[in-house]
Design an enzyme around this catalytic site. Sequence first.
Site, PDB file in Angstrom:
ATOM      1  N   ARG A 118       1.276  -3.617   7.064  1.00  0.00           N
ATOM      2  CA  ARG A 118       1.099  -3.717   8.519  1.00  0.00           C
ATOM      3  C   ARG A 118      -0.358  -3.550   8.921  1.00  0.00           C
ATOM      4  NH1 ARG A 118       4.219   0.576  11.546  1.00  0.00           N
ATOM      5  NH2 ARG A 118       4.282   1.631   9.525  1.00  0.00           N
ATOM      6  N   ARG A 119      -1.101  -2.798   8.114  1.00  0.00           N
ATOM      7  CA  ARG A 119      -2.497  -2.514   8.445  1.00  0.00           C
ATOM      8  C   ARG A 119      -3.411  -3.020   7.328  1.00  0.00           C
ATOM      9  NH1 ARG A 119      -1.472   3.759   9.136  1.00  0.00           N
ATOM     10  NH2 ARG A 119       0.141   3.185   7.625  1.00  0.00           N
ATOM     11  N   TYR A 126      20.099   1.589   4.880  1.00  0.00           N
ATOM     12  CA  TYR A 126      20.168   0.948   3.563  1.00  0.00           C
ATOM     13  C   TYR A 126      21.332  -0.042   3.479  1.00  0.00           C
ATOM     14  CZ  TYR A 126      17.044   4.672   1.837  1.00  0.00           C
ATOM     15  OH  TYR A 126      15.997   5.533   1.618  1.00  0.00           O
ATOM     16  N   THR A 133       0.818  -1.214   0.000  1.00  0.00           N
ATOM     17  CA  THR A 133       0.000   0.000   0.000  1.00  0.00           C
ATOM     18  C   THR A 133       0.851   1.264   0.000  1.00  0.00           C
ATOM     19  OG1 THR A 133      -0.179  -0.044   2.420  1.00  0.00           O
ATOM     20  CG2 THR A 133      -1.935  -1.120   1.176  1.00  0.00           C
ATOM     21  N   GLY A 134       2.153   1.118  -0.174  1.00  0.00           N
ATOM     22  CA  GLY A 134       3.042   2.270  -0.197  1.00  0.00           C
ATOM     23  C   GLY A 134       3.167   2.878  -1.576  1.00  0.00           C
ATOM     24  N   SER A 187       2.036   7.773   2.749  1.00  0.00           N
ATOM     25  CA  SER A 187       3.451   8.124   2.824  1.00  0.00           C
ATOM     26  C   SER A 187       3.653   9.629   2.745  1.00  0.00           C
ATOM     27  CB  SER A 187       4.234   7.452   1.691  1.00  0.00           C
ATOM     28  OG  SER A 187       5.581   7.868   1.713  1.00  0.00           O
ATOM     29  N   ASP A 206       2.919  -7.583  11.166  1.00  0.00           N
ATOM     30  CA  ASP A 206       3.998  -6.668  11.528  1.00  0.00           C
ATOM     31  C   ASP A 206       5.317  -7.420  11.414  1.00  0.00           C
ATOM     32  OD1 ASP A 206       5.728  -4.816  12.546  1.00  0.00           O
ATOM     33  OD2 ASP A 206       4.686  -4.539  14.453  1.00  0.00           O
ATOM     34  N   GLN A 224      14.258  -2.030  -2.630  1.00  0.00           N
ATOM     35  CA  GLN A 224      14.192  -0.602  -2.942  1.00  0.00           C
ATOM     36  C   GLN A 224      14.764   0.197  -1.778  1.00  0.00           C
ATOM     37  OE1 GLN A 224      10.610   1.535  -4.696  1.00  0.00           O
ATOM     38  NE2 GLN A 224      10.626   2.409  -2.643  1.00  0.00           N
ATOM     39  N   THR A 280       9.286  -1.393   1.362  1.00  0.00           N
ATOM     40  CA  THR A 280       8.762  -0.848   2.609  1.00  0.00           C
ATOM     41  C   THR A 280       9.892  -0.392   3.512  1.00  0.00           C
ATOM     42  OG1 THR A 280       7.243  -1.290   4.449  1.00  0.00           O
ATOM     43  CG2 THR A 280       8.782  -3.059   3.855  1.00  0.00           C
ATOM     44  N   LYS A 338      19.510   8.399  -0.409  1.00  0.00           N
ATOM     45  CA  LYS A 338      20.167   8.600   0.889  1.00  0.00           C
ATOM     46  C   LYS A 338      21.413   7.711   0.982  1.00  0.00           C
ATOM     47  CE  LYS A 338      18.338   7.194   4.824  1.00  0.00           C
ATOM     48  NZ  LYS A 338      17.463   7.059   6.012  1.00  0.00           N
TER      49      LYS A 338
END
Length: 205
Positions: A42-43, A164, A14-15, A195, A61, A125, A86, A129
């Site tokens: 998670r949800r 990462y 869902t991200g 997000s 979770d 992914q 995620t 950064k």
Amino acid sequence: MESQASVALVVGVTGLTGLSLVQALKQPNCPGGPWKVYGVARRPPPSWFPSSIIDRFITFDAIDSSNTRAKLSPIACQVTHLFWVTFQIRADEEVNTRVNKTMLLNVLTVLKSSASSKLIHVTLQTGTKHYMGPIFDPAHSSQLISHDPPFHENMARLPYPNFYYPLEDLVQSYAPSLTYSVHRSSIIIGASSRSVHNTLLTLAT
């Protein structure tokens, strides 16, 4: 009965990346297909998420190893490809590292512990950064010395904590029993309202 060519486990469905990834995998001409797709979050799925596009939505979770094992064990011997799209963000990068590595380790442990494991590839992914350091951590952000753009895949790691790095090391530790790819995305515009990293929100504002 025709066997399924590829079975994907999309963690973070869902991200920002998850929905677009699922839609691509479900295209009839998608390489490696036909794909069976399990989506993880998670949800429970939000009202806007088209759950019918995936074969099963699984809620757990990943920080909780017991919860992860209970939910993934029934399908562990089916999954051929893990898509890790995620992350969880905490106050400092040391905690980020511990939390996110634990999540990935718990999932990989279940998928690889089955004697009949079919897992052959992990897609991870991360982001730019990787080249810039922990820019959101107040303890480090004011003194970071980053690489100069343009960024290249073979640039050395920076001498700062960055969650990462251990994720890449963890996936690499399973080679050669599986292959892996790392995708260091920068700006992402996605269809998720969950997000705060969605660039679409910035453009809309």
